[in-house]
Design an enzyme around this catalytic site. Structure first.
Site, mmCIF file in Angstrom:
data_model
loop_
_atom_site.group_PDB
_atom_site.id
_atom_site.type_symbol
_atom_site.label_atom_id
_atom_site.label_comp_id
_atom_site.label_asym_id
_atom_site.label_seq_id
_atom_site.Cartn_x
_atom_site.Cartn_y
_atom_site.Cartn_z
ATOM 1 N N CYS A 239 53.747 32.223 38.913
ATOM 2 C CA CYS A 239 54.786 33.095 39.513
ATOM 3 C C CYS A 239 55.991 32.899 40.326
ATOM 4 C CB CYS A 239 54.728 34.528 40.555
ATOM 5 S SG CYS A 239 53.349 33.499 41.934
ATOM 6 N N ARG A 244 51.656 36.340 43.642
ATOM 7 C CA ARG A 244 52.122 37.093 42.574
ATOM 8 C C ARG A 244 51.469 37.289 41.457
ATOM 9 N NH1 ARG A 244 57.933 38.603 41.310
ATOM 10 N NH2 ARG A 244 58.159 36.414 42.765
#
Length: 284
Positions: A239, A244
């Protein structure tokens, strides 16, 4: 609790049923809220939950890296967590930082760590118990295992993956993936260049969770990744700063059992700052 994830994912009801154990001085059970800062935790958290600040407590403050083995041991031991503790993690943004912490726990060999499905928002939205009391548990001796490098990707691994056509999953927003923006609004960690690693598929972290923040079913997750020809094989998730992508890694490695899925925690703030690194721009 989902049938396919009993050992890694627990429901809010399960946590509520075990709150007495999470508040006990006995280290058998520990509950930890992990946020990018602890302001939300200070305003109310699940009873017995320890508060970890992702920014100041879960990464090295000098090098851009995970905690050292010694610092990881100190953090857990000082907060009353033992090697045998069942640790349940939860946090903000549908468990962004809790999933990163889960991955770090696994990196250092903690056997029994789980995520609270839905995270902090689900707990609040469904009126589960809250307190402002912060626990003070007896210190424990904690000994980390040797790092499990099989779940982590480095820059050199990504470079090799490009030559070997290993699937890469970019979990950022379409605007970040295309290079239109460098980071979500208000987030400071950025790169010199926008775009994505060549050949990466853009499967947003948000696509693996329901509207209430809980993970989708195994069947739904398999279908989601199959649409991008991603199945049980070597996979690199990334990410911007690695949090994430930890959600995607959890879905792939822990929920679907894709044992060769790894998290590239250097992610775009490393790759997008490299001199002469190959970059593609444009929508998927």
């Amino acid at each position: 609790m989902s049938d396919y994830a009993k050992d890694v994912l627990v429901s809010a009801d399960w946590v509520e049923d075990n709150l007495a154990a999470f508040q006990d001085d006995d280290p058998a059970y520990r509950l930890v809220e992990v946020d990018v800062d602890t302001e939300a935790y200070s305003g109310g958290h699940a009873p017995g939950a320890i508060g970890f600040n992702w920014e100041t407590q879960l990464q090295d403050q000098t090098r851009r890296d995970l905690l050292s083995t010694e610092d990881f041991e100190s953090l857990l031991g000082n907060h009353g967590i033992s090697n045998d503790s069942t640790v349940v993690l939860y946090g903000d943004n549908s468990n962004w930082f809790a999933a990163y912490t889960y991955w770090q726990f696994k990196y250092y060999g903690h056997d029994d760590v789980r995520l609270l499905d839905g995270g902090r928002d689900f707990w609040l939205d469904n009126d589960y118990p809250l307190t402002e009391d912060e626990p003070d548990f007896p210190e424990q001796d904690y000994t980390a295992s040797e790092p499990d490098e099989s779940i982590r990707a480095y820059r050199s691994d990504v470079e090799a993956a490009l030559d070997d056509s290993v699937p890469l999953v970019d979990v950022r927003s379409p605007e970040e993936f295309s290079g239109e923006i460098l980071a979500p609004a208000g987030l400071q960690e950025t790169a010199q260049r926008g775009g994505h690693i060549p050949g990466a598929s853009n499967v947003s972290w948000a696509a693996v969770v329901q509207d209430d923040g809980r993970f989708k079913s195994a069947e739904e997750l398999r279908e989601l990744y199959a649409e991008e020809d991603i199945e049980d094989e070597e996979i690199i998730a990334y990410c911007r700063i690695g949090e994430r992508s930890s959600i995607a890694w959890f879905a792939l490695h822990e929920l679907l059992g894709y044992d060769e899925a790894v998290n590239y925690d250097g992610s775009w703030t490393e790759w997008g700052n490299l001199v002469d690194a190959p970059i593609e721009q444009g929508r998927a």
